[in-house]
Motif scaffolding. Structure first.
Motif, mmCIF file in Angstrom:
data_model
loop_
_atom_site.group_PDB
_atom_site.id
_atom_site.type_symbol
_atom_site.label_atom_id
_atom_site.label_comp_id
_atom_site.label_asym_id
_atom_site.label_seq_id
_atom_site.Cartn_x
_atom_site.Cartn_y
_atom_site.Cartn_z
ATOM 1 N N TYR A 233 70.420 22.186 17.904
ATOM 2 C CA TYR A 233 69.277 23.038 17.495
ATOM 3 C C TYR A 233 69.296 22.703 15.960
ATOM 4 N N GLU A 234 70.218 22.866 15.286
ATOM 5 C CA GLU A 234 70.225 22.583 13.924
ATOM 6 C C GLU A 234 69.458 21.208 13.564
ATOM 7 N N LEU A 235 70.103 20.252 14.230
ATOM 8 C CA LEU A 235 69.529 18.742 13.958
ATOM 9 C C LEU A 235 68.087 18.705 14.415
ATOM 10 N N ALA A 236 67.705 19.267 15.525
ATOM 11 C CA ALA A 236 66.312 19.119 15.916
ATOM 12 C C ALA A 236 65.440 19.795 15.135
ATOM 13 N N ASP A 237 65.704 21.069 14.624
ATOM 14 C CA ASP A 237 65.166 21.867 13.735
ATOM 15 C C ASP A 237 63.562 22.110 14.517
ATOM 16 N N LEU A 238 63.695 22.666 15.403
ATOM 17 C CA LEU A 238 62.470 23.054 16.185
ATOM 18 C C LEU A 238 61.648 24.124 15.618
ATOM 19 N N ALA A 239 60.491 24.234 15.614
ATOM 20 C CA ALA A 239 59.679 25.279 14.950
ATOM 21 C C ALA A 239 59.736 26.586 15.674
ATOM 22 N N ASP A 240 59.802 26.344 16.906
ATOM 23 C CA ASP A 240 60.044 27.670 17.689
ATOM 24 C C ASP A 240 61.039 28.492 17.714
ATOM 25 N N GLN A 241 62.256 27.772 17.027
ATOM 26 C CA GLN A 241 63.517 28.362 16.851
ATOM 27 C C GLN A 241 63.635 29.349 15.687
ATOM 28 N N ASP A 242 62.659 29.359 14.807
ATOM 29 C CA ASP A 242 62.418 30.118 13.498
ATOM 30 C C ASP A 242 61.978 31.393 13.830
ATOM 31 N N VAL B 235 58.297 20.140 15.767
ATOM 32 C CA VAL B 235 59.408 19.329 15.519
ATOM 33 C C VAL B 235 59.529 18.965 14.182
ATOM 34 N N ARG B 236 60.372 19.603 13.536
ATOM 35 C CA ARG B 236 60.775 19.317 12.143
ATOM 36 C C ARG B 236 61.883 18.374 11.709
ATOM 37 N N GLY B 237 62.838 18.352 12.659
ATOM 38 C CA GLY B 237 64.063 17.615 12.402
ATOM 39 C C GLY B 237 64.202 16.246 13.119
ATOM 40 N N ASP B 238 65.454 16.037 13.637
ATOM 41 C CA ASP B 238 65.704 14.703 14.191
ATOM 42 C C ASP B 238 66.095 15.010 15.726
ATOM 43 N N PRO B 239 65.162 15.205 16.746
ATOM 44 C CA PRO B 239 65.099 15.584 18.122
ATOM 45 C C PRO B 239 66.135 14.722 18.903
ATOM 46 N N GLU B 240 66.218 13.458 18.694
ATOM 47 C CA GLU B 240 67.045 12.468 19.322
ATOM 48 C C GLU B 240 68.500 12.726 18.951
ATOM 49 N N ALA B 241 68.896 13.244 17.601
ATOM 50 C CA ALA B 241 70.110 13.329 17.496
ATOM 51 C C ALA B 241 70.484 14.747 17.986
ATOM 52 N N GLY B 242 69.505 15.703 18.156
ATOM 53 C CA GLY B 242 70.061 17.123 18.658
ATOM 54 C C GLY B 242 70.208 16.937 20.187
ATOM 55 N N LEU B 243 69.285 16.112 20.669
ATOM 56 C CA LEU B 243 69.529 15.690 22.355
ATOM 57 C C LEU B 243 70.880 14.979 22.428
ATOM 58 N N ALA B 244 71.287 14.281 21.563
ATOM 59 C CA ALA B 244 72.601 13.409 21.778
ATOM 60 C C ALA B 244 73.761 14.510 21.737
ATOM 61 N N TRP B 245 73.592 15.369 20.705
ATOM 62 C CA TRP B 245 74.856 16.454 20.815
ATOM 63 C C TRP B 245 74.714 17.377 22.111
#
Length: 161
Positions: A44-53, A68-78
């Protein structure tokens, strides 16, 4: 299921010391390889989704790109890596329920929900199967997966003019 807790203010020095001996470095981050909450938090930190704020207001969203403000693909990989760890912890094939009630099961629910949530950004049909599976392995559905599973009550944001 065995639970590896992330150290916090409630853990004692002996636990903190034992945890400190086990972490490895993965992708430049140190974590205990069986700490499911660590995979979820990093995803979630990497994806930085707005609805998590906590300041997220769905009325301010004009398009899906605003979510989506971050890198959702990196978040998905984790999240996927964490799901692999979870799958190795469960008997194969796993066809039972994993109730949310026991505290030790909750990291698994948070992780699978994070994986399905991030997968949904790129592959909604693939994510739908995960949300459906979540409802089956936890019929009480404490994470709200039924709202995202096909045939469940809708909880989607509508975008349009």
């Amino acid at each position: 299921m065995e639970r590896v807790w992330s150290p916090d203010e409630e853990t004692d020095e002996a636990y903190d010391a034992a945890y400190a001996k086990a972490p490895v470095t993965i992708g430049g981050r140190r974590l205990h390889p069986r700490d499911l909450d660590a995979y979820t938090a990093i995803a979630y930190e990497l994806a930085d989704l707005a609805d998590q704020d906590e300041d997220f207001d769905p009325n301010d969203v004009e398009s899906e790109d605003d979510l989506v403000r971050g890198d959702p693909e990196a978040g998905l990989a984790w999240a996927a890596a964490g799901v692999c760890v979870l799958q190795q912890s469960l008997p194969y094939p796993f066809g039972d329920v994993l109730p949310y009630g026991p505290v030790d099961n909750r990291p698994a629910h948070r992780l699978v929900h994070a994986y399905a949530n991030l997968l949904q950004l790129k592959h909604p049909r693939k994510a739908a199967a995960w949300f459906t599976a979540m409802v089956y392995f936890s019929p009480m559905d404490n994470t709200g997966a039924r709202f995202l599973a096909p045939g469940g009550p809708s909880n989607s944001l509508s975008f349009g003019s």
